[in-house]
Motif scaffolding. Structure first.
Motif, PDB file in Angstrom:
ATOM      1  N   ASN B  18       0.848  -1.198   0.000  1.00  0.00           N
ATOM      2  CA  ASN B  18       0.000   0.000   0.000  1.00  0.00           C
ATOM      3  C   ASN B  18       0.882   1.246   0.000  1.00  0.00           C
ATOM      4  OD1 ASN B  18      -2.082  -1.848   0.326  1.00  0.00           O
ATOM      5  ND2 ASN B  18      -2.371  -1.408   2.506  1.00  0.00           N
ATOM      6  N   VAL B  19       0.433   2.280  -0.694  1.00  0.00           N
ATOM      7  CA  VAL B  19       1.160   3.544  -0.701  1.00  0.00           C
ATOM      8  C   VAL B  19       0.175   4.690  -0.471  1.00  0.00           C
ATOM      9  CG1 VAL B  19       3.031   2.752  -2.206  1.00  0.00           C
ATOM     10  CG2 VAL B  19       0.975   3.763  -3.213  1.00  0.00           C
ATOM     11  N   THR B  20       0.683   5.761   0.107  1.00  0.00           N
ATOM     12  CA  THR B  20      -0.136   6.953   0.343  1.00  0.00           C
ATOM     13  C   THR B  20       0.635   8.183  -0.075  1.00  0.00           C
ATOM     14  OG1 THR B  20      -1.274   5.925   2.213  1.00  0.00           O
ATOM     15  CG2 THR B  20      -1.376   8.323   2.053  1.00  0.00           C
ATOM     16  N   PHE B  21      -0.033   9.055  -0.810  1.00  0.00           N
ATOM     17  CA  PHE B  21       0.565  10.302  -1.258  1.00  0.00           C
ATOM     18  C   PHE B  21      -0.192  11.463  -0.619  1.00  0.00           C
ATOM     19  CE2 PHE B  21       2.537   7.445  -3.844  1.00  0.00           C
ATOM     20  CZ  PHE B  21       1.860   7.043  -4.990  1.00  0.00           C
ATOM     21  N   ARG B  22       0.528  12.558  -0.426  1.00  0.00           N
ATOM     22  CA  ARG B  22      -0.088  13.741   0.165  1.00  0.00           C
ATOM     23  C   ARG B  22       0.011  14.917  -0.778  1.00  0.00           C
ATOM     24  NH1 ARG B  22      -0.338  16.224   5.959  1.00  0.00           N
ATOM     25  NH2 ARG B  22      -0.428  18.453   5.495  1.00  0.00           N
ATOM     26  N   CYS B  23      -1.012  15.746  -0.766  1.00  0.00           N
ATOM     27  CA  CYS B  23      -1.023  16.986  -1.548  1.00  0.00           C
ATOM     28  C   CYS B  23      -1.440  18.135  -0.638  1.00  0.00           C
ATOM     29  CB  CYS B  23      -2.002  16.887  -2.711  1.00  0.00           C
ATOM     30  SG  CYS B  23      -2.275  18.451  -3.581  1.00  0.00           S
ATOM     31  N   ASP B  24      -0.668  19.196  -0.655  1.00  0.00           N
ATOM     32  CA  ASP B  24      -1.029  20.435   0.044  1.00  0.00           C
ATOM     33  C   ASP B  24      -1.334  21.504  -0.994  1.00  0.00           C
ATOM     34  OD1 ASP B  24       0.944  19.011   2.150  1.00  0.00           O
ATOM     35  OD2 ASP B  24      -0.477  20.343   3.180  1.00  0.00           O
ATOM     36  N   PRO B  25      -2.590  21.919  -1.103  1.00  0.00           N
ATOM     37  CA  PRO B  25      -2.953  22.901  -2.134  1.00  0.00           C
ATOM     38  C   PRO B  25      -2.561  24.310  -1.718  1.00  0.00           C
ATOM     39  CG  PRO B  25      -4.847  22.406  -0.785  1.00  0.00           C
ATOM     40  CD  PRO B  25      -3.729  21.534  -0.268  1.00  0.00           C
ATOM     41  N   ILE B  26      -2.756  25.235  -2.621  1.00  0.00           N
ATOM     42  CA  ILE B  26      -2.627  26.665  -2.293  1.00  0.00           C
ATOM     43  C   ILE B  26      -3.663  26.960  -1.213  1.00  0.00           C
ATOM     44  CG2 ILE B  26      -2.907  29.001  -3.203  1.00  0.00           C
ATOM     45  CD1 ILE B  26      -1.889  27.840  -5.905  1.00  0.00           C
ATOM     46  N   SER B  27      -3.271  27.680  -0.182  1.00  0.00           N
ATOM     47  CA  SER B  27      -4.041  27.732   1.054  1.00  0.00           C
ATOM     48  C   SER B  27      -5.483  28.229   0.868  1.00  0.00           C
ATOM     49  CB  SER B  27      -3.329  28.596   2.089  1.00  0.00           C
ATOM     50  OG  SER B  27      -3.163  29.905   1.597  1.00  0.00           O
ATOM     51  N   GLU B  28      -5.722  29.161   0.025  1.00  0.00           N
ATOM     52  CA  GLU B  28      -7.086  29.692  -0.087  1.00  0.00           C
ATOM     53  C   GLU B  28      -7.943  28.950  -1.115  1.00  0.00           C
ATOM     54  OE1 GLU B  28      -4.304  31.299  -0.758  1.00  0.00           O
ATOM     55  OE2 GLU B  28      -4.436  32.477  -2.606  1.00  0.00           O
ATOM     56  N   HIS B  29      -7.378  27.922  -1.746  1.00  0.00           N
ATOM     57  CA  HIS B  29      -8.111  27.184  -2.776  1.00  0.00           C
ATOM     58  C   HIS B  29      -9.040  26.150  -2.150  1.00  0.00           C
ATOM     59  CE1 HIS B  29      -5.240  28.057  -6.380  1.00  0.00           C
ATOM     60  NE2 HIS B  29      -5.839  29.140  -5.901  1.00  0.00           N
ATOM     61  N   ASN B  30     -10.300  26.152  -2.578  1.00  0.00           N
ATOM     62  CA  ASN B  30     -11.251  25.201  -2.008  1.00  0.00           C
ATOM     63  C   ASN B  30     -11.437  23.951  -2.871  1.00  0.00           C
ATOM     64  OD1 ASN B  30     -12.648  26.363  -4.109  1.00  0.00           O
ATOM     65  ND2 ASN B  30     -14.414  26.978  -2.893  1.00  0.00           N
ATOM     66  N   ARG B  31     -10.894  23.969  -4.091  1.00  0.00           N
ATOM     67  CA  ARG B  31     -11.020  22.792  -4.950  1.00  0.00           C
ATOM     68  C   ARG B  31      -9.669  22.097  -5.077  1.00  0.00           C
ATOM     69  NH1 ARG B  31     -14.213  26.262  -8.921  1.00  0.00           N
ATOM     70  NH2 ARG B  31     -16.317  26.194  -8.055  1.00  0.00           N
ATOM     71  N   LEU B  32      -9.732  20.784  -5.081  1.00  0.00           N
ATOM     72  CA  LEU B  32      -8.509  19.981  -5.189  1.00  0.00           C
ATOM     73  C   LEU B  32      -8.767  18.804  -6.112  1.00  0.00           C
ATOM     74  CD1 LEU B  32      -6.061  19.096  -2.347  1.00  0.00           C
ATOM     75  CD2 LEU B  32      -6.822  17.316  -3.926  1.00  0.00           C
ATOM     76  N   TYR B  33      -7.820  18.533  -6.993  1.00  0.00           N
ATOM     77  CA  TYR B  33      -7.962  17.515  -8.028  1.00  0.00           C
ATOM     78  C   TYR B  33      -6.785  16.552  -7.968  1.00  0.00           C
ATOM     79  CZ  TYR B  33     -10.928  21.196 -10.014  1.00  0.00           C
ATOM     80  OH  TYR B  33     -11.867  22.168 -10.203  1.00  0.00           O
ATOM     81  N   TRP B  34      -7.071  15.307  -8.306  1.00  0.00           N
ATOM     82  CA  TRP B  34      -6.012  14.328  -8.524  1.00  0.00           C
ATOM     83  C   TRP B  34      -6.079  13.846  -9.965  1.00  0.00           C
ATOM     84  CZ3 TRP B  34      -2.086  13.144  -5.308  1.00  0.00           C
ATOM     85  CH2 TRP B  34      -2.216  13.429  -3.947  1.00  0.00           C
TER      86      TRP B  34
END
Lengths: 112, 115
Positions: B18-34
């Motif tokens: 199993n693997v896990t990846f992390r994403c930290d978006p631009i702080s004020e952005h409410n939408r996040l995509y993979w």
């Protein structure tokens, strides 16, 4: 969903303008044209977007035809660092989602 | 640097792990995509969050894949029982735009190699 058609590759001499074409003949009236580029091993980078009017920013110019069925991205003075894959995208709004559908893009080679 | 960060940048794992990846978006952005990108192809949409709600999932996102955004800030993408076909670049993007001008800013990606 509107689809885009781009040439698979293009060459450009350093210092000259690079003109990258894109066909989007099925574009809807409220869909924007976006351009991204991806330099090797990096994430895609936003370049510019437009709806009807021509647009210009510090990176490029976007020329959209009056019927909106095609557009051209212009890099006015291409440098070696502009070598990348350029994606022309029409925004898709599908049941509230905002996914971006990428095609294969145009691989631009800028040569010294 | 777009302001979107991803960790790790590279991951090599053995099939079945199993693997896990992390994403930290631009702080004020409410939408996040993979997105997922294989060699020579454009990125393919996987899933999308608005704040903490996962609003859309691609059919590419099999049962082995799960994504979360628990507090509407960072997000994780987990792949269980990895297969060699999962080898790809996994890209995260964030945005805050309106309905028709949702400019997405991408992170550098996590390159996964499954041996």
């Amino acid at each position: 969903d509107a689809k885009t058609t781009q040439p698979p590759s293009m060459d450009c001499a350093e210092g000259r303008a690079a003109n990258l074409p894109c066909n989007h003949s099925t574009i809807s009236g409220n869909e924007y044209v976006y351009w991204y580029r991806q330099i090797h091993s990096q994430g895609p980078q936003y370049i510019i977007h437009g709806l009807k009017n021509n647009e210009t920013n510090e990176m490029a110019s976007l020329i959209i035809t009056e019927d909106r069925k095609s557009s051209t991205l212009i890099l006015p003075h291409a440098t070696l660092r502009d070598t990348a894959v350029y994606y022309c995208i029409v925004r898709v709004d599908n049941t509230g989602g905002f996914k971006t559908i990428f095609g294969a893009g145009t691989r631009l080679f800028v040569k010294a | 640097d777009t302001g979107v960060s991803q960790d790790p940048r590279h991951k090599i794992t053995k099939r079945g792990q199993n693997v896990t990846f992390r994403c930290d978006p631009i702080s004020e952005h409410n939408r996040l995509y993979w997105y997922r990108q294989t060699l020579g192809q454009g990125p393919e949409f996987l899933t999308y969050f608005q704040n903490e709600a996962q609003l859309e999932k691609s059919r590419l996102l099999s049962d082995r894949f799960s994504a979360e955004r628990p507090k509407g800030s960072f997000s994780t993408l987990e792949i269980q029982r990895t297969e060699q076909g999962d080898s790809a670049m996994y890209l995260c993007a964030s945005s805050s735009g309106g309905r028709a001008r949702d400019t997405q800013y991408f992170g550098p990606g996590t390159r996964l190699t499954v041996l």
